[in-house]
Enzyme design. Sequence first.
Site, PDB file in Angstrom:
ATOM      1  N   HIS A 146       0.806  -1.225   0.000  1.00  0.00           N
ATOM      2  CA  HIS A 146       0.000   0.000   0.000  1.00  0.00           C
ATOM      3  C   HIS A 146       0.838   1.273   0.000  1.00  0.00           C
ATOM      4  O   HIS A 146       0.329   2.346   0.304  1.00  0.00           O
ATOM      5  CB  HIS A 146      -0.968  -0.010   1.200  1.00  0.00           C
ATOM      6  CG  HIS A 146      -2.034  -1.065   1.081  1.00  0.00           C
ATOM      7  ND1 HIS A 146      -2.807  -1.480   2.142  1.00  0.00           N
ATOM      8  CD2 HIS A 146      -2.451  -1.793   0.011  1.00  0.00           C
ATOM      9  CE1 HIS A 146      -3.662  -2.423   1.722  1.00  0.00           C
ATOM     10  NE2 HIS A 146      -3.452  -2.624   0.443  1.00  0.00           N
ATOM     11  N   GLY A 218      -1.565  -9.869  12.273  1.00  0.00           N
ATOM     12  CA  GLY A 218      -2.186  -8.574  12.556  1.00  0.00           C
ATOM     13  C   GLY A 218      -2.915  -7.916  11.406  1.00  0.00           C
ATOM     14  O   GLY A 218      -2.828  -6.704  11.251  1.00  0.00           O
TER      15      GLY A 218
HETATM   16  P1  OAD Z   1      -7.099  -3.366  10.402  1.00  0.00           P
HETATM   17  O1  OAD Z   1      -7.139  -2.168  11.272  1.00  0.00           O
HETATM   18  O2  OAD Z   1      -8.240  -3.604   9.500  1.00  0.00           O
HETATM   19  O3  OAD Z   1      -6.933  -4.676  11.284  1.00  0.00           O
HETATM   20  C1  OAD Z   1      -5.976  -4.769  12.294  1.00  0.00           C
HETATM   21  C2  OAD Z   1      -5.929  -6.205  12.768  1.00  0.00           C
HETATM   22  O4  OAD Z   1      -4.894  -6.312  13.720  1.00  0.00           O
HETATM   23  C3  OAD Z   1      -7.205  -6.685  13.448  1.00  0.00           C
HETATM   24  O5  OAD Z   1      -7.549  -7.977  12.961  1.00  0.00           O
HETATM   25  C4  OAD Z   1      -6.827  -6.767  14.937  1.00  0.00           C
HETATM   26  O6  OAD Z   1      -7.511  -7.819  15.621  1.00  0.00           O
HETATM   27  C5  OAD Z   1      -5.346  -7.053  14.835  1.00  0.00           C
HETATM   28  N1  OAD Z   1      -4.543  -6.597  15.979  1.00  0.00           N
HETATM   29  C6  OAD Z   1      -4.769  -5.563  16.806  1.00  0.00           C
HETATM   30  N2  OAD Z   1      -3.772  -5.441  17.718  1.00  0.00           N
HETATM   31  C7  OAD Z   1      -2.889  -6.428  17.440  1.00  0.00           C
HETATM   32  C8  OAD Z   1      -1.641  -6.834  18.003  1.00  0.00           C
HETATM   33  N3  OAD Z   1      -1.120  -6.171  19.037  1.00  0.00           N
HETATM   34  N4  OAD Z   1      -1.009  -7.896  17.445  1.00  0.00           N
HETATM   35  C9  OAD Z   1      -1.546  -8.561  16.399  1.00  0.00           C
HETATM   36  N5  OAD Z   1      -2.710  -8.217  15.821  1.00  0.00           N
HETATM   37  C10 OAD Z   1      -3.378  -7.174  16.333  1.00  0.00           C
HETATM   38  O7  OAD Z   1      -5.702  -3.296   9.599  1.00  0.00           O
HETATM   39  P2  OAD Z   1      -5.308  -4.004   8.235  1.00  0.00           P
HETATM   40  O8  OAD Z   1      -5.850  -5.376   8.139  1.00  0.00           O
HETATM   41  O9  OAD Z   1      -3.848  -3.834   8.083  1.00  0.00           O
HETATM   42  O10 OAD Z   1      -5.361   0.289   3.560  1.00  0.00           O
HETATM   43  O11 OAD Z   1      -6.034  -3.079   7.193  1.00  0.00           O
HETATM   44  C11 OAD Z   1      -5.853  -3.301   5.837  1.00  0.00           C
HETATM   45  C12 OAD Z   1      -5.889  -2.004   5.104  1.00  0.00           C
HETATM   46  O12 OAD Z   1      -7.094  -1.307   5.417  1.00  0.00           O
HETATM   47  C13 OAD Z   1      -4.811  -1.003   5.461  1.00  0.00           C
HETATM   48  O13 OAD Z   1      -3.563  -1.252   4.821  1.00  0.00           O
HETATM   49  C14 OAD Z   1      -5.396   0.290   5.005  1.00  0.00           C
HETATM   50  C15 OAD Z   1      -6.802   0.114   5.528  1.00  0.00           C
HETATM   51  O14 OAD Z   1      -7.793   0.829   4.870  1.00  0.00           O
HETATM   52  C16 OAD Z   1      -5.149   1.417   2.892  1.00  0.00           C
HETATM   53  O15 OAD Z   1      -5.045   2.501   3.455  1.00  0.00           O
HETATM   54  C17 OAD Z   1      -5.068   1.238   1.412  1.00  0.00           C
END
Ligand code: OAD
Length: 270
Positions: A146, A218
């Site tokens: 991204h 994560g």
């Molecule tokens: P999300 O914010 O959607 O999800 C974060 C994930 O991390 C969730 O499943 C949580 O349960 C988990 N989580 C939280 N704390 C954690 C920890 N300490 N250790 C491990 N896991 C943990 O983030 P992404 O999946 O990265 O895109 O989101 C994907 C994309 O959506 C991002 O790259 C961004 C966003 O819109 C763009 O901006 C293009």
Amino acid sequence: MSDSSPNLDIESGRQALGGARRIIVLTGAGISADSGVPTFRGPGGLWKDHRPEDLATPGAFARDPRLVWEWYGCRRTLVAQCEPSVAHLALARWAAGRDGIRIITQNVDGLHAEAARRCARKRQLAPAGTSERTPAQDAGAVLELHGSLFRTRCPGCGASRESRESIDATSEATLPRCDRCGTTLRPDVVWFGESLDSQVLERSFELAEQAGACLVVGTSGVVQPAASIASVSARAGAVIVEVNPEPTPITKLADVSLRGRAAEIVPELV
Ligand code: OAD
């Protein structure tokens, strides 16, 4: 996944990863949560208080580039103060020390790259004879699906460059401009409605198909096409190991599902 109850034990995760020659690690905002970078979804997530359509779309930038830069400027300032977590560092050491491991991240915070730099510096400081670059290090650049908060791109001439200086978003006139053509620069991140860099994406899917194991850390697994990297790996026969405090759509693919924070689990796992 073999049945409906995923395996929860770290030793099973270690064995699953240890049996694979090629491994991909797909990470999302959760791995950086332990560094103090807010996630997007869930409690305190960025998309709880902000509408993506106001801040992270080409239309939003065309309407109000100052507002978009104000938000990205704040995120740059916050992330610049964050350090790689023990999970970033453990993954960097693992990837540098073994052939066939590639990190593919959805994060734009640069913390995997920073962890890799620290790891490389440490290796250079290691006693003579232990500091040569291994093939793993040379092949080990992190694939950033991204983009990066610390790069700008010119919508006019397409030039992209590293940029760490603070952003003055007091007015449109103070926003960063392209040295070559004078157009107002934009953050070099992928916005909603935009395509990912085709080379980075193709390479990621190629690695997903070749991998014997896919470690997913994560991510909520709801944003495409990144989320389907894990399913492509699973279809190609890879074992899937997931680290996340919460179940996600990827959990049903996982052979080993480790519920907990990346900083607690990843250093033990790798
Ligand atoms: P999300 O914010 O959607 O999800 C974060 C994930 O991390 C969730 O499943 C949580 O349960 C988990 N989580 C939280 N704390 C954690 C920890 N300490 N250790 C491990 N896991 C943990 O983030 P992404 O999946 O990265 O895109 O989101 C994907 C994309 O959506 C991002 O790259 C961004 C966003 O819109 C763009 O901006 C293009």
